[in-house]
Design a protein around this motif. Structure first.
Motif, mmCIF file in Angstrom:
data_model
loop_
_atom_site.group_PDB
_atom_site.id
_atom_site.type_symbol
_atom_site.label_atom_id
_atom_site.label_comp_id
_atom_site.label_asym_id
_atom_site.label_seq_id
_atom_site.Cartn_x
_atom_site.Cartn_y
_atom_site.Cartn_z
ATOM 1 N N GLU A 1 0.811 -1.233 0.144
ATOM 2 C CA GLU A 1 -0.016 0.089 -0.023
ATOM 3 C C GLU A 1 0.881 1.280 0.117
ATOM 4 O OE1 GLU A 1 -2.587 2.494 2.981
ATOM 5 O OE2 GLU A 1 -2.890 0.370 3.462
ATOM 6 N N LYS A 2 1.883 1.178 1.013
ATOM 7 C CA LYS A 2 2.783 2.306 0.819
ATOM 8 C C LYS A 2 3.541 2.501 -0.383
ATOM 9 C CE LYS A 2 3.353 1.938 5.898
ATOM 10 N NZ LYS A 2 4.316 1.480 6.789
ATOM 11 N N VAL A 3 4.062 1.438 -0.942
ATOM 12 C CA VAL A 3 4.711 1.633 -2.280
ATOM 13 C C VAL A 3 3.993 2.249 -3.349
ATOM 14 C CG1 VAL A 3 5.866 0.247 -4.126
ATOM 15 C CG2 VAL A 3 6.484 -0.142 -1.771
ATOM 16 N N ASN A 4 2.580 1.795 -3.308
ATOM 17 C CA ASN A 4 1.613 2.357 -4.252
ATOM 18 C C ASN A 4 1.483 3.862 -3.908
ATOM 19 O OD1 ASN A 4 1.233 0.026 -5.820
ATOM 20 N ND2 ASN A 4 -0.239 -0.875 -4.489
ATOM 21 N N ARG A 5 1.014 4.129 -2.909
ATOM 22 C CA ARG A 5 1.000 5.463 -2.575
ATOM 23 C C ARG A 5 2.022 6.486 -2.887
ATOM 24 N NH1 ARG A 5 0.255 6.140 3.450
ATOM 25 N NH2 ARG A 5 -0.102 8.364 3.009
ATOM 26 N N PHE A 6 3.356 5.703 -3.018
ATOM 27 C CA PHE A 6 4.465 6.566 -3.332
ATOM 28 C C PHE A 6 4.611 6.762 -5.072
ATOM 29 C CE2 PHE A 6 9.176 6.545 -4.405
ATOM 30 C CZ PHE A 6 9.283 7.496 -3.941
ATOM 31 N N ARG A 7 4.286 5.385 -5.453
ATOM 32 C CA ARG A 7 4.092 5.686 -7.054
ATOM 33 C C ARG A 7 2.880 6.619 -7.456
ATOM 34 N NH1 ARG A 7 4.537 -0.615 -7.582
ATOM 35 N NH2 ARG A 7 6.457 -0.660 -8.555
ATOM 36 N N GLU A 8 2.118 6.862 -6.755
ATOM 37 C CA GLU A 8 0.852 7.784 -7.041
ATOM 38 C C GLU A 8 1.082 8.976 -6.540
ATOM 39 O OE1 GLU A 8 -2.306 5.828 -5.170
ATOM 40 O OE2 GLU A 8 -2.516 4.126 -6.444
ATOM 41 N N SER A 9 2.313 9.443 -6.180
ATOM 42 C CA SER A 9 2.804 10.816 -5.998
ATOM 43 C C SER A 9 2.002 11.193 -4.534
ATOM 44 C CB SER A 9 2.490 12.031 -6.988
ATOM 45 O OG SER A 9 3.216 11.372 -7.876
ATOM 46 N N ALA B 1 11.867 9.481 -10.155
ATOM 47 C CA ALA B 1 12.366 9.171 -8.771
ATOM 48 C C ALA B 1 13.901 9.469 -8.396
ATOM 49 C CB ALA B 1 12.368 7.601 -8.306
ATOM 50 N N GLN B 2 14.314 10.053 -7.485
ATOM 51 C CA GLN B 2 15.558 10.378 -6.954
ATOM 52 C C GLN B 2 16.015 9.337 -5.691
ATOM 53 O OE1 GLN B 2 16.924 13.014 -8.915
ATOM 54 N NE2 GLN B 2 14.610 12.812 -9.755
ATOM 55 N N VAL B 3 17.487 9.217 -5.584
ATOM 56 C CA VAL B 3 17.774 8.185 -4.598
ATOM 57 C C VAL B 3 18.810 8.851 -3.699
ATOM 58 C CG1 VAL B 3 19.061 6.168 -4.246
ATOM 59 C CG2 VAL B 3 17.385 6.317 -6.201
ATOM 60 N N GLY B 4 18.466 8.557 -2.270
ATOM 61 C CA GLY B 4 19.616 9.001 -1.279
ATOM 62 C C GLY B 4 19.735 7.891 -0.439
ATOM 63 N N VAL B 5 20.918 7.630 0.045
ATOM 64 C CA VAL B 5 21.345 6.706 0.916
ATOM 65 C C VAL B 5 21.679 7.246 2.105
ATOM 66 C CG1 VAL B 5 22.670 4.561 1.238
ATOM 67 C CG2 VAL B 5 21.950 5.031 -1.070
ATOM 68 N N LEU B 6 20.972 7.215 3.430
ATOM 69 C CA LEU B 6 21.694 7.723 4.580
ATOM 70 C C LEU B 6 22.182 6.590 5.224
ATOM 71 C CD1 LEU B 6 21.463 10.220 6.600
ATOM 72 C CD2 LEU B 6 19.239 9.109 7.321
ATOM 73 N N ARG C 1 17.510 2.881 -9.086
ATOM 74 C CA ARG C 1 16.200 3.051 -8.901
ATOM 75 C C ARG C 1 15.670 4.559 -9.452
ATOM 76 N NH1 ARG C 1 14.512 -0.535 -9.812
ATOM 77 N NH2 ARG C 1 16.378 -1.506 -9.839
ATOM 78 N N ALA C 2 16.835 5.295 -9.664
ATOM 79 C CA ALA C 2 16.894 6.807 -10.194
ATOM 80 C C ALA C 2 16.825 6.584 -11.804
ATOM 81 C CB ALA C 2 17.963 7.471 -9.605
ATOM 82 N N GLY C 3 16.102 7.554 -12.443
ATOM 83 C CA GLY C 3 16.324 7.572 -13.759
ATOM 84 C C GLY C 3 15.802 6.433 -14.892
ATOM 85 N N ARG C 4 15.000 5.501 -14.220
ATOM 86 C CA ARG C 4 14.457 4.452 -14.735
ATOM 87 C C ARG C 4 13.284 4.651 -15.658
ATOM 88 N NH1 ARG C 4 16.437 -0.392 -13.185
ATOM 89 N NH2 ARG C 4 14.491 -1.619 -14.250
ATOM 90 N N HIS C 5 12.541 5.536 -15.492
ATOM 91 C CA HIS C 5 11.392 5.781 -16.273
ATOM 92 C C HIS C 5 11.621 6.312 -17.644
ATOM 93 C CE1 HIS C 5 7.544 7.419 -17.591
ATOM 94 N NE2 HIS C 5 6.885 6.378 -16.755
ATOM 95 N N PRO C 6 11.117 5.738 -18.891
ATOM 96 C CA PRO C 6 11.748 6.172 -20.196
ATOM 97 C C PRO C 6 11.466 7.735 -20.400
ATOM 98 C CG PRO C 6 9.994 4.469 -20.319
ATOM 99 C CD PRO C 6 10.000 4.795 -18.960
ATOM 100 N N GLY D 1 18.716 11.025 -13.171
ATOM 101 C CA GLY D 1 18.127 11.165 -11.545
ATOM 102 C C GLY D 1 19.179 11.457 -10.792
ATOM 103 N N ASP D 2 18.979 11.859 -9.753
ATOM 104 C CA ASP D 2 20.017 12.163 -8.542
ATOM 105 C C ASP D 2 20.288 11.202 -7.620
ATOM 106 O OD1 ASP D 2 21.741 13.789 -7.116
ATOM 107 O OD2 ASP D 2 20.155 15.192 -6.318
ATOM 108 N N VAL D 3 21.459 10.678 -7.564
ATOM 109 C CA VAL D 3 21.901 9.778 -6.451
ATOM 110 C C VAL D 3 22.932 10.324 -5.577
ATOM 111 C CG1 VAL D 3 22.853 7.556 -6.291
ATOM 112 C CG2 VAL D 3 21.572 7.943 -8.229
#
Length: 155
Positions: A60-68, A88-93, A111-116, A121-123
């Protein structure tokens, strides 16, 4: 995070992507860190949730993220593969953590820059000292990007 505050550089980076309306995957090394980060981000007015392997609401949370509906999805390494989110952008804390191997960091960055329609994307690795894994992952990603650009020129 021990002071219950978002590190300044991370906060600045997150606000930049919030302004640009770009969702952020924020990878963390453990579930306790995840819960702390989510709590602090919500206090900073980010629409954020966290997901981990045993989270019953993970899909559910992943779907909410996908739906902005979420700006930041804080996650352990469970989402390093197979999830594509537009812009999507990616950070690693805590990128210095031993759980973040070279291959894991490369997969997370993927995970960044995957959409056609949004191939850039920023990593960003947020850390207290570089590790061999971080350096190797950076070289690996740079080499893959060079190869990709060469292939694009050939096509």
């Amino acid at each position: 995070m021990k002071r219950r505050k978002v590190p300044f550089r991370l906060k600045k980076w997150l606000f930049k992507h919030q302004e640009l309306q770009q969702p952020v995957f924020l990878f963390v090394p453990s579930v306790p860190v995840l819960k702390s980060v989510v709590s602090v981000l919500k206090k900073e007015t980010f629409r954020a949730e966290g997901v981990y392997a045993d989270d019953p609401d993970r899909n559910e949370k992943v779907n909410r993220f996908r739906e902005s509906k979420l700006e930041v999805l804080v996650t352990t390494t469970i989402l390093e593969r197979g999830v594509t989110v537009k812009k999507a952008q990616v950070g690693v804390l805590g990128a210095e953590s031993a759980v973040f191997t070279e291959s894991a960091l490369v997969q997370m960055a993927g995970r960044a820059g995957r959409h056609p329609e949004h191939t850039d994307g920023d990593v960003c690795f947020f850390h207290y000292g570089r590790t061999k894994s971080m350096n190797a992952a950076r070289r690996h990603i740079q080499n893959m990007n060079k190869m990709s650009k060469k292939e694009m020129l050939i096509d």
